[in-house]
Design a protein around this motif. Structure first.
Motif: not given
Length: 93
Positions: A83-88, A90-91
């Motif tokens: 989830i953290e990697q996905e958020q990074k 998509t930023q």
């Protein structure tokens, strides 16, 4: 630095990585201590049976703590990190 200090810092480092190890150790000590104090009021139960019950209760707590620790580690590795990697990813840059 002496080997005692190195092993102590290693223990604290491992405890931070997996906090359920100290919980399991503390629970083991607490269960064994409580059951040994209650040994006087065991009634007609044989000493060997009482000691087996102490061992089973303490081991059960430790196995439970290890299971929760493994599940926590799996959650942290397979759910929280993606989830953290996905958020990074998509930023906007």
């Amino acid at each position: 630095m002496s080997s005692y200090e190195e092993s102590e810092s290693k223990f604290w480092r491992k405890a931070k990585e997996n906090p359920f190890v100290p919980v399991g150790m503390a629970g083991f000590v607490a269960i064994v201590g409580y059951r040994l104090m209650k040994m006087k009021s065991r009634g007609d139960t044989k000493m060997s049976v009482h000691l087996i019950h102490i061992r089973v209760a303490a081991q059960g707590f430790v196995v439970g703590a290890m299971t929760v620790g493994v599940l926590f580690s799996m959650y942290r590795d397979y759910f929280a990190k993606p989830i953290e990697q996905e958020q990074k990813a998509t930023q906007p840059k």
